[in-house]
Design a protein around this motif. Structure first.
Motif, short mmCIF file in Angstrom:
data_model
loop_
_atom_site.label_atom_id
_atom_site.label_comp_id
_atom_site.label_asym_id
_atom_site.label_seq_id
_atom_site.Cartn_x
_atom_site.Cartn_y
_atom_site.Cartn_z
N GLY A 38 -16.90 95.10 8.44
CA GLY A 38 -16.80 96.02 9.56
C GLY A 38 -17.07 95.27 10.84
N ARG A 39 -16.63 95.83 11.95
CA ARG A 39 -16.83 95.15 13.22
C ARG A 39 -18.30 95.23 13.63
NH1 ARG A 39 -13.16 99.46 16.53
NH2 ARG A 39 -14.21 101.35 15.81
N ASN A 40 -18.68 94.47 14.65
CA ASN A 40 -20.05 94.52 15.16
C ASN A 40 -20.37 95.95 15.61
OD1 ASN A 40 -20.44 91.77 14.78
ND2 ASN A 40 -19.72 91.25 16.84
N GLY A 41 -21.57 96.41 15.24
CA GLY A 41 -21.98 97.76 15.60
C GLY A 41 -21.53 98.83 14.63
N VAL A 189 -24.97 91.87 -6.16
CA VAL A 189 -24.89 91.14 -4.89
C VAL A 189 -24.10 91.96 -3.87
CG1 VAL A 189 -24.20 89.00 -3.75
CG2 VAL A 189 -24.92 88.95 -6.15
N LEU A 190 -24.67 92.12 -2.68
CA LEU A 190 -23.99 92.76 -1.56
C LEU A 190 -23.88 91.73 -0.45
CD1 LEU A 190 -22.78 95.36 -0.38
CD2 LEU A 190 -25.06 95.97 0.43
N VAL A 191 -22.63 91.44 -0.02
CA VAL A 191 -22.36 90.39 0.96
C VAL A 191 -21.74 91.01 2.20
CG1 VAL A 191 -21.17 88.20 1.39
CG2 VAL A 191 -21.83 88.81 -0.94
N THR A 192 -22.25 90.65 3.38
CA THR A 192 -21.54 90.97 4.61
C THR A 192 -21.04 89.67 5.22
OG1 THR A 192 -23.43 90.80 6.13
CG2 THR A 192 -23.09 92.91 5.05
N SER A 193 -19.83 89.70 5.73
CA SER A 193 -19.26 88.51 6.37
C SER A 193 -18.11 88.92 7.26
CB SER A 193 -18.77 87.52 5.30
OG SER A 193 -18.15 86.39 5.91
N HIS A 194 -17.97 88.21 8.39
CA HIS A 194 -16.80 88.39 9.23
C HIS A 194 -15.65 87.50 8.78
CE1 HIS A 194 -19.81 90.11 12.09
NE2 HIS A 194 -18.80 90.91 12.34
N VAL A 195 -15.92 86.63 7.82
CA VAL A 195 -14.89 85.73 7.30
C VAL A 195 -14.23 86.43 6.11
CG1 VAL A 195 -14.39 83.42 6.42
CG2 VAL A 195 -16.28 83.76 8.04
N LEU A 196 -13.11 87.10 6.35
CA LEU A 196 -12.51 87.93 5.31
C LEU A 196 -12.06 87.14 4.09
CD1 LEU A 196 -10.58 90.52 7.50
CD2 LEU A 196 -12.86 90.68 6.51
N ASP A 210 -17.07 101.65 9.05
CA ASP A 210 -16.51 101.86 10.39
C ASP A 210 -17.19 103.06 11.03
OD1 ASP A 210 -14.82 101.46 12.59
OD2 ASP A 210 -13.36 102.90 11.83
N ASP A 211 -17.79 102.85 12.20
CA ASP A 211 -18.49 103.91 12.93
C ASP A 211 -19.50 104.63 12.04
OD1 ASP A 211 -17.21 103.43 15.33
OD2 ASP A 211 -15.56 104.81 14.90
N GLY A 212 -20.26 103.85 11.28
CA GLY A 212 -21.35 104.41 10.51
C GLY A 212 -20.98 105.06 9.21
N ASP A 213 -19.74 104.95 8.78
CA ASP A 213 -19.31 105.58 7.54
C ASP A 213 -18.45 104.61 6.74
OD1 ASP A 213 -18.94 107.48 5.58
OD2 ASP A 213 -17.52 108.69 6.73
N ILE A 214 -18.48 104.73 5.42
CA ILE A 214 -17.61 103.94 4.57
C ILE A 214 -16.23 104.59 4.57
CG2 ILE A 214 -17.21 103.04 2.25
CD1 ILE A 214 -19.67 101.85 3.55
N VAL A 299 -6.13 94.96 5.63
CA VAL A 299 -6.99 96.12 5.41
C VAL A 299 -7.82 96.38 6.66
CG1 VAL A 299 -8.83 97.08 3.98
CG2 VAL A 299 -7.14 95.56 2.96
N PHE A 300 -8.39 95.31 7.21
CA PHE A 300 -9.24 95.46 8.38
C PHE A 300 -8.45 96.02 9.56
CE2 PHE A 300 -11.92 94.06 11.90
CZ PHE A 300 -13.18 94.38 11.41
#
Length: 318
Positions: A38-41, A189-196, A210-214, A299-300
């Protein structure tokens, strides 16, 4: 999904007038590796705070290994967390850093040395255990951070931008460790990354926040297929690739075609792939060909950048 290790149900969380999570729902099974993008924020940091027990939801429920965020120490003993920026006292050795974290995590004294030794070798730092951390490379520091998250034998591992700032060799080394964990243990394992591409490389499933929701979740293949109706045909050809691309661009079902040297690429509708391959062989001598689905970047774009609606077949939409 029987007995998910991570279970997030209709979670809401606000800070003053800012809504960080707004009805987020997500389940992650034991031994699964899930990528959260997801994007920043979008709410990723807030979600991680809930999962490690640093905060509690305003509404909805969160359980990790059967415990809510309010369980405090009992929850943190079950969760290993590697933040994006993890630093260690430069004067300590890798072994000393891990021994400290083992004590903090409540590893019994008679087991501590064995656990530290095992984790050092798991992350590939056995030969550097007696070196001071101040002399470690960025990649070694990230692997040491992973070791501190693993030393308590967690049921859940949270990785926040785990390869940020690493060179390609460091990224490959880190990925190899995560691959081994997925193969040899049942840690979730739960991974967050901006590198798709990293998410595609490491994860069984992906969820878009996105905006606080899956907004959507599913396997990597499900989301890639659903995100775009086109696939790419890339070929190495003998002769004039530019002319061949120009001819292909006029074929039914071809969205675009281009050439670079002896490499030709045609993006086409999925149903037109075989027709495009036949047409390509008529206009050029084909030395090699590859057909590829779109990546998670598609997808993004659909789910976040342009607010689209990925239509899943077998995945989940919130």
């Amino acid at each position: 999904m029987p007995d998910p290790t991570i279970d997030i149900r209709d979670v809401q969380k606000s800070y003053g007038t800012v809504t960080a999570l707004d009805g987020a729902t997500l389940s992650v099974g034991r031994g699964e590796t899930l990528g959260l993008v997801g994007r920043n924020g979008a709410g990723k940091t807030t979600l991680f705070k809930l999962l490690v027990g640093h905060d509690t939801p305003d509404a909805g429920s969160v359980t990790v290994a059967g415990l809510p965020p309010s369980a405090g120490t009992a929850l943190r003993e079950r969760v290993g967390y590697l933040p994006e920026h993890a630093g260690f006292p430069p004067s300590l050795t890798g072994r000393e850093v891990l021994s400290f974290h083992a004590r903090v995590r409540g590893v019994p004294a008679d087991e501590r040395d064995r656990r530290v030794e095992r984790v050092l070798h798991t992350v590939g730092l056995g030969d550097a255990a007696e070196r001071r951390v101040g002399g470690y490379s960025n990649g070694m520091n990230r692997r040491l951070g992973l070791a501190t998250a693993l030393v308590g034998d967690p049921e859940v591992l949270l990785l926040d931008e785990p390869t940020a700032g690493l060179d390609p060799a460091g990224v490959a080394d880190f990925h190899a460790v995560v691959d081994a964990l997925a193969t040899e243990t049942d840690v979730t394992v739960l991974v967050t990354s901006h590198v798709l591409p990293e998410i595609e490389r490491l994860c069984d499933r992906v969820a878009v926040l996105d905006d606080g929701d899956i907004s959507v979740s599913g396997s990597v293949d499900e989301l890639r297929r659903a995100a775009a109706d086109s696939v790419s045909v890339t070929a190495t050809v003998a002769g004039d690739a530019d002319a061949a691309a120009g001819t292909l661009a006029t074929e039914d079902g071809v969205v675009r075609a281009s050439a670079d040297g002896d490499r030709l690429r045609a993006d086409c509708e999925r149903d037109a792939v075989f027709d495009v391959l036949d047409a390509l062989r008529e206009v050029a001598e084909v030395e090699g060909v590859e057909v590829a689905e779109p990546g998670l970047d598609a997808v993004f774009r659909e789910e976040v950048a342009v607010g689209g609606d990925v239509a899943l077949n077998g995945g989940e939409r919130a």
